[in-house]
Enzyme design. Structure first.
Site, PDB file in Angstrom:
ATOM      1  N   SER A   1       0.866  -1.185   0.000  1.00  0.00           N
ATOM      2  CA  SER A   1       0.000   0.000   0.000  1.00  0.00           C
ATOM      3  C   SER A   1       0.895   1.225   0.000  1.00  0.00           C
ATOM      4  CB  SER A   1      -0.884   0.054   1.252  1.00  0.00           C
ATOM      5  OG  SER A   1      -1.922  -0.889   1.146  1.00  0.00           O
TER       6      SER A   1
ATOM      7  N   HIS B   1      -3.176   0.125  -3.701  1.00  0.00           N
ATOM      8  CA  HIS B   1      -3.220  -1.048  -2.809  1.00  0.00           C
ATOM      9  C   HIS B   1      -3.154  -2.269  -3.725  1.00  0.00           C
ATOM     10  CE1 HIS B   1      -4.432   1.760   0.294  1.00  0.00           C
ATOM     11  NE2 HIS B   1      -5.285   2.249  -0.594  1.00  0.00           N
TER      12      HIS B   1
ATOM     13  N   GLU C   1      -0.432  18.568  -6.706  1.00  0.00           N
ATOM     14  CA  GLU C   1      -1.727  18.521  -7.391  1.00  0.00           C
ATOM     15  C   GLU C   1      -2.638  17.459  -6.769  1.00  0.00           C
ATOM     16  OE1 GLU C   1       1.714  19.880  -9.748  1.00  0.00           O
ATOM     17  OE2 GLU C   1       1.242  18.080  -8.562  1.00  0.00           O
TER      18      GLU C   1
END
Ligand code: SAM
Length: 428
Positions: A56, A69, A63
């Site tokens: 993960s 995941h 931005e």
């Protein structure tokens, strides 16, 4: 002028390369590159590798963010590309699709934060801008790539640079050398920390010196495992030792440590060392009886090639191969991590060597889960290990060899067990 504050692309990458889906460094690198390719300014990247598998992570950009995941077992990655401003996140999408080798995918694009539905609050933008300027440094972004060694209930995580210095899938295990910020270079087998530059001496001094100072006349030592070379290095400090035979199953471990951990793998060319690449379990089956003064089992956790290093048969063969006055020392897991293996090993040693002939030495290794670890002994013949008989000799040796963990006080105290451990292994 876009009427939405953000653009969110929800991506399902499917039929990806499982090994890529489990490679935290490669994924972190690809995610950061995906952002940069689309012209984003990367502020921070934080990635976690979970054992046994899965990654993960998030890349925070000026931005907004890119997140991922993975489920390597399904060859699947769920990716979030959340951007604002002019950035075209589809460029990131294309880059990741290629990097992950996704054979199929789906993507859903959503506008987030429709300004028509939002009420703008007025506040002093100058103070905000000034503060933001202090934070923003385009040339530098912090990387948080974490290596995690865990079981179902507890874990140890080490932050590392994200660089993988050595990565080979051998016939027995995945052999990697990573660079951690706090403990320097480290050897990981599969997803378990084996040794690190900054705390290896805890382990290697305690697996060797208490036994060797309890056996001053020892000459012949057998090491099973120990592919990083640290145990052999410590044993060979004792000039009375004439021969050390080391049987390590995985040549890739030796190679990786010779290249990247030379201070640990320092004695592989020592003429008193006979280095054999082979299975220690098979070696002991064929070993001649009464051959060794000391047998050290410096094996990894009871999985894969090392599973058999926790068996009754293996320790029975160790008993036979020891001389009439001999010592066995085995990497014994922890009473707080792999408790079952810890307890069963000691009960096995009590059965083979005798109820009061299986002492346990507890010591600390910060980079092993819980930090509390053990060496378990099997005593053959009339030897005691938990008493110091030669204090000044130990003090001279410690000073001369500049040891950093072991000393005469640690020698005795390491065998003092807390009550909960005594209960675990039914000791008085
Ligand atoms: N300090 C580590 C620990 O506590 O887990 C052990 C370090 S040492 C690197 C462990 C070594 O045992 C590895 O190099 C592994 O390849 C080796 N090993 C595992 N099973 C083995 C076997 N059956 N015979 C010989 N070596 C083995």
């Amino acid at each position: 002028m876009s009427t939405a504050l953000g653009n969110h692309i929800l991506v399902e990458f499917m039929n990806c390369e499982p090994s890529i889906m489990n490679d935290v460094s490669a994924i972190e690198r690809d995610m950061v590159a995906a952002a940069q390719k689309a012209g984003a300014t990367v502020i921070n990247s934080t990635f976690h590798h979970f054992s046994p598998y899965g990654v993960s992570g998030v890349v925070v950009i000026q931005e907004s963010h890119l997140a991922i995941h993975t489920w390597p077992e399904y060859g699947y990655a769920a990716v979030d590309l959340f951007t604002c401003g002019e950035m075209n996140a589809w460029i990131s999408f294309d880059h990741l699709k290629e990097c992950f080798g996704a054979k199929s995918y789906s993507a859903l694009e959503l506008k987030r934060g429709s300004v028509n539905l939002l009420q703008r609050n007025d506040f002093d933008i100058t103070s905000m801008r000034q503060k933001a300027a202090e934070w923003r440094n385009p040339d530098f972004y912090t990387r948080n790539v974490w290596f995690t060694d865990k079981d179902d209930e507890q874990a140890l995580s080490l932050r590392f640079t994200g660089e993988v210095l050595f990565d080979v899938q051998s016939p027995f295990q995945r052999v990697r050398i990573l660079e951690s910020y706090k403990y320097g270079k480290m050897l990981a087998l599969d997803d378990m920390v084996m040794t690190t530059e900054k705390d290896e001496f805890h382990y290697h001094e305690m697996i060797s010196h208490p036994a060797l100072f309890s056996l001053p006349s020892a000459k012949n030592v057998l090491i099973i495992g120990g592919g990083d070379g640290g145990t052999a290095r410590e044993v060979l400090r004792h000039k009375n030792i004439e021969q050390v035979t080391m049987v390590e199953i995985d040549g890739e471990v030796i190679e990786a440590c010779k290249i990247h951990l030379p201070k640990i793998a320092a004695e592989f060319d020592n003429p008193r060392l006979d280095l054999i690449v082979g299975d220690g379990i098979e070696f002991l089956k064929k070993a001649s009886p009464n051959s060794y003064d000391l047998i050290i089992v410096d094996g990894s956790d009871p999985v894969g090639p090392a599973e058999g290093l926790f068996s009754v048969e293996f320790y029975t063969n160790c008993y036979k191969a020891l001389k009439s006055n001999g010592i066995l020392v085995a990497q014994g897991e922890s009473p707080k991590f792999n408790e079952k293996a810890f307890t069963e090993l000691n009960l096995t040693l009590q059965t083979i060597f005798g109820l009061d002939k299986a002492p346990i030495s507890l010591f600390f290794v910060p980079t092993y889960p819980t930090g509390m670890w053990s060496f378990q002994y099997g005593i053959k013949g009339n030897i005691t290990v938990n008493e110091v008989k030669n204090k000044s000799e130990i003090q001279d040796f410690v000073a001369k060899e500049k040891l950093r963990y072991y000393n005469e006080a640690i020698h005795t105290n390491t065998f003092a067990l807390p009550n909960f451990v005594k209960e675990l292994v039914r000791k008085k």
